[in-house]
Write a protein that holds these residues in place. Structure first.
Motif, mmCIF file in Angstrom:
data_model
loop_
_atom_site.group_PDB
_atom_site.id
_atom_site.type_symbol
_atom_site.label_atom_id
_atom_site.label_comp_id
_atom_site.label_asym_id
_atom_site.label_seq_id
_atom_site.Cartn_x
_atom_site.Cartn_y
_atom_site.Cartn_z
ATOM 1 N N GLU A 76 -36.050 -31.734 41.043
ATOM 2 C CA GLU A 76 -37.380 -31.478 40.497
ATOM 3 C C GLU A 76 -38.367 -31.022 41.560
ATOM 4 O OE1 GLU A 76 -38.440 -34.994 38.260
ATOM 5 O OE2 GLU A 76 -37.309 -34.290 36.511
ATOM 6 N N CYS A 77 -37.872 -30.697 42.739
ATOM 7 C CA CYS A 77 -38.665 -30.046 43.784
ATOM 8 C C CYS A 77 -39.779 -30.936 44.326
ATOM 9 C CB CYS A 77 -39.262 -28.720 43.277
ATOM 10 S SG CYS A 77 -38.085 -27.682 42.384
ATOM 11 N N ARG A 78 -39.558 -32.241 44.331
ATOM 12 C CA ARG A 78 -40.578 -33.153 44.840
ATOM 13 C C ARG A 78 -40.007 -34.099 45.897
ATOM 14 N NH1 ARG A 78 -39.839 -37.844 41.701
ATOM 15 N NH2 ARG A 78 -38.530 -37.531 39.850
ATOM 16 N N ALA A 79 -38.862 -33.767 46.462
ATOM 17 C CA ALA A 79 -38.231 -34.622 47.475
ATOM 18 C C ALA A 79 -38.782 -34.323 48.862
ATOM 19 C CB ALA A 79 -36.719 -34.420 47.462
ATOM 20 N N SER A 80 -38.810 -35.343 49.684
ATOM 21 C CA SER A 80 -39.189 -35.174 51.083
ATOM 22 C C SER A 80 -38.039 -34.513 51.834
ATOM 23 C CB SER A 80 -39.489 -36.530 51.706
ATOM 24 O OG SER A 80 -38.290 -37.308 51.786
ATOM 25 N N PRO A 81 -38.312 -33.945 53.032
ATOM 26 C CA PRO A 81 -37.208 -33.385 53.823
ATOM 27 C C PRO A 81 -36.112 -34.395 54.098
ATOM 28 C CG PRO A 81 -39.307 -32.649 54.701
ATOM 29 C CD PRO A 81 -39.619 -33.667 53.638
ATOM 30 N N ALA A 82 -36.478 -35.666 54.326
ATOM 31 C CA ALA A 82 -35.467 -36.687 54.606
ATOM 32 C C ALA A 82 -34.570 -36.905 53.397
ATOM 33 C CB ALA A 82 -36.145 -37.996 55.008
ATOM 34 N N THR A 83 -35.153 -36.906 52.205
ATOM 35 C CA THR A 83 -34.355 -37.102 50.992
ATOM 36 C C THR A 83 -33.448 -35.911 50.748
ATOM 37 O OG1 THR A 83 -36.061 -38.510 50.011
ATOM 38 C CG2 THR A 83 -34.466 -37.517 48.508
ATOM 39 N N VAL A 84 -33.970 -34.701 50.938
ATOM 40 C CA VAL A 84 -33.124 -33.505 50.789
ATOM 41 C C VAL A 84 -31.943 -33.570 51.733
ATOM 42 C CG1 VAL A 84 -33.032 -30.999 51.042
ATOM 43 C CG2 VAL A 84 -35.046 -32.068 50.004
ATOM 44 N N GLU A 85 -32.194 -33.971 52.965
ATOM 45 C CA GLU A 85 -31.117 -34.051 53.953
ATOM 46 C C GLU A 85 -30.108 -35.129 53.573
ATOM 47 O OE1 GLU A 85 -30.419 -34.836 58.730
ATOM 48 O OE2 GLU A 85 -32.442 -34.804 57.880
ATOM 49 N N ALA A 86 -30.589 -36.278 53.122
ATOM 50 C CA ALA A 86 -29.675 -37.375 52.780
ATOM 51 C C ALA A 86 -28.777 -36.997 51.608
ATOM 52 C CB ALA A 86 -30.487 -38.625 52.447
ATOM 53 N N VAL A 87 -29.354 -36.408 50.566
ATOM 54 C CA VAL A 87 -28.562 -36.014 49.398
ATOM 55 C C VAL A 87 -27.559 -34.933 49.777
ATOM 56 C CG1 VAL A 87 -28.705 -34.866 47.147
ATOM 57 C CG2 VAL A 87 -30.291 -36.725 47.708
ATOM 58 N N THR A 88 -28.008 -33.929 50.521
ATOM 59 C CA THR A 88 -27.120 -32.836 50.923
ATOM 60 C C THR A 88 -25.971 -33.351 51.777
ATOM 61 O OG1 THR A 88 -28.968 -31.275 50.879
ATOM 62 C CG2 THR A 88 -27.024 -30.623 52.121
ATOM 63 N N THR A 89 -26.279 -34.222 52.726
ATOM 64 C CA THR A 89 -25.244 -34.757 53.604
ATOM 65 C C THR A 89 -24.220 -35.571 52.822
ATOM 66 O OG1 THR A 89 -26.788 -34.824 55.462
ATOM 67 C CG2 THR A 89 -24.823 -36.201 55.623
ATOM 68 N N ALA A 90 -24.695 -36.397 51.883
ATOM 69 C CA ALA A 90 -23.775 -37.213 51.093
ATOM 70 C C ALA A 90 -22.846 -36.345 50.250
ATOM 71 C CB ALA A 90 -24.568 -38.164 50.201
ATOM 72 N N LEU A 91 -23.399 -35.322 49.593
ATOM 73 C CA LEU A 91 -22.565 -34.474 48.735
ATOM 74 C C LEU A 91 -21.653 -33.571 49.555
ATOM 75 C CD1 LEU A 91 -25.079 -33.567 45.890
ATOM 76 C CD2 LEU A 91 -23.166 -35.179 45.821
ATOM 77 N N ARG A 92 -22.103 -33.145 50.718
ATOM 78 C CA ARG A 92 -21.229 -32.362 51.580
ATOM 79 C C ARG A 92 -20.048 -33.216 52.033
ATOM 80 N NH1 ARG A 92 -24.438 -31.446 55.585
ATOM 81 N NH2 ARG A 92 -23.516 -32.944 57.029
ATOM 82 N N GLY A 93 -20.341 -34.464 52.417
ATOM 83 C CA GLY A 93 -19.261 -35.343 52.843
ATOM 84 C C GLY A 93 -18.262 -35.604 51.732
ATOM 85 N N ALA A 94 -18.767 -35.776 50.503
ATOM 86 C CA ALA A 94 -17.869 -36.002 49.367
ATOM 87 C C ALA A 94 -17.049 -34.759 49.053
ATOM 88 C CB ALA A 94 -18.682 -36.412 48.141
ATOM 89 N N ARG A 95 -17.666 -33.597 49.231
ATOM 90 C CA ARG A 95 -16.963 -32.343 48.931
ATOM 91 C C ARG A 95 -15.815 -32.121 49.898
ATOM 92 N NH1 ARG A 95 -14.124 -28.723 48.746
ATOM 93 N NH2 ARG A 95 -14.465 -26.533 48.189
ATOM 94 N N TYR A 96 -16.027 -32.405 51.173
ATOM 95 C CA TYR A 96 -15.015 -32.072 52.166
ATOM 96 C C TYR A 96 -14.198 -33.272 52.639
ATOM 97 C CZ TYR A 96 -17.081 -27.463 52.331
ATOM 98 O OH TYR A 96 -17.512 -26.211 51.984
ATOM 99 N N GLY A 97 -14.619 -34.466 52.299
ATOM 100 C CA GLY A 97 -13.840 -35.638 52.677
ATOM 101 C C GLY A 97 -12.784 -35.977 51.631
#
Length: 381
Positions: A77-98
């Motif tokens: 919904e385009c209201r996340a902080s940079p830290a939240t964007v990074e945390a979500v992206t990192t978690a999903l990237r790890g799940a995708r490639y792990g």
């Protein structure tokens, strides 16, 4: 008006043509490097760069399904902080490639399917529990070089576009063919992100345009200076200097090679088109402007770049006589092919002479093109 082999004039060569007109070097190697748009193979690959470049505090661990879903909805919904964007992206990237065994409990059962086509890579993410974002409940996310998004239908698209005052930018050159985004003037630096709706094959998707490294690299530094209305008017009238022609070349490269989110503010559409004049085909690229430019006082909202260095405007409803009068052309300037032409400038340099001529071309459809025709004449030894 048409190349000998009948092919469309390549847009990379169009940019090179403008570079030549602006007295810039344009070797094949330079052209290849200039026409390479900044793409990421997927959001998950580019997220590593984002994580390194963002100057943020270490994000808190999302250790439950509920808290992770809340963070993900904030991102969508385009209201996340940079830290939240990074945390979500990192978690999903790890799940995708792990491996599945390495995933945190809140990502058990999530499915990742990578789909690649000529335009880029999209990862489809299927969630075991639905979430609701923008009033839309879904089990599927999409991730690509534009970020995270969710699929929507035409009715949902219309509601979101209307409710957020988004503007349409369209292109028939590459996907997405339609993008709805906020006007540049409406985006405030303090806003976490801006809503973006785009076409997606037969459907649509809604996602976000977040500030930060990915937005900053969207437009290469060499293309950030782009043409003004005065530049374009001067070019149509054969009086633009080399600096103005370089800015016009930047505009053309941005609209032909980059995402609509990287277009200059005044551009609303870009398309390949063919005009027909005197029985000949004229393949062109047409750029539609939000605000018109002027050719000797006559407004025009569609700019045309044709094969061979013809930069013109489609004069819309203006009658032929009015266009000829504005261009200062008369009976003596009419050519046997049925168009009007008068030399405006002639500049000699080593080995060749550059000739610019004001021209008006009536097309078979009734449209009138008016602008500047540039040609290179090899100098006699």
């Amino acid at each position: 008006m048409k190349p000998a082999d009948g092919r469309l004039f390549p847009f990379g060569a169009m940019a090179c043509r403008f570079a030549v007109l602006a007295s810039a070097q344009c070797t094949p190697d330079i052209l290849r490097s200039r026409m390479m748009s900044p793409r990421f193979s997927s959001l998950f690959v580019s997220a590593a760069a984002v994580a390194l470049l963002m100057a943020v505090a270490p994000p808190a661990q999302a250790n439950t399904a509920a808290s992770f879903q809340r963070d993900l909805v904030e991102v969508l919904e385009c209201r996340a902080s940079p830290a939240t964007v990074e945390a979500v992206t990192t978690a999903l990237r790890g799940a995708r490639y792990g491996t599945p065994q390495e995933r945190p409990a809140y990502l058990h059962g999530w499915g990742f399917i990578r789909s690649s086509d000529e335009e880029g890579t999209t990862t489809f993410i299927d969630m075991p529990a639905a979430l609701t974002a923008h009033g839309i409940t879904t089990h599927r996310l999409l991730a690509d070089d534009r970020g995270f998004s969710i699929p929507i239908d035409a009715a949902q698209r219309a509601r979101i576009v209307s409710g957020n005052g988004l503007w349409l930018r369209s292109s028939n050159l590459r996907e997405p063919f339609q993008v709805w985004s906020a006007p540049a003037a409406a985006i405030t630096p303090s806003a976490p992100g801006a809503i973006v709706v785009s076409s997606d094959g037969e459907g649509y998707r809604v996602g976000c345009d977040y500030p930060g490294p990915m937005r900053e690299v969207r437009i290469p530094p060499r293309l950030r200076e782009t043409a003004t209305a005065d530049d374009m008017g001067a070019a149509l009238e054969c009086r633009a200097d080399d600096a103005a022609m370089r800015r016009i070349a930047n505009l053309w490269e941005r609209v032909s090679e980059l995402s609509p989110l990287a277009w200059p503010d005044n551009v609303s559409a870009v398309a390949e088109r063919e005009y027909h004049a005197d029985g000949q085909e004229m393949p062109v690229m047409v750029v539609t402007l939000e605000q018109p430019v002027a050719l000797q006082g006559l407004p025009a909202q569609s700019l045309v770049l044709a094969y061979g260095g013809y930069f013109a405007a489609d004069m819309g409803d203006a009658p032929l006589r009015a266009v000829l009068d504005a261009a200062g052309l008369g009976a003596a300037d009419r050519q046997v092919e049925g168009y009007w032409r008068r030399e405006a400038t002639r500049e000699a340099s080593s080995g060749h002479t550059r000739v610019r001529a004001i021209s008006v071309i009536p097309t078979d459809s009734g449209a009138v093109l008016a602008g500047c025709m540039t040609s290179e004449v090899r100098s006699a030894n």
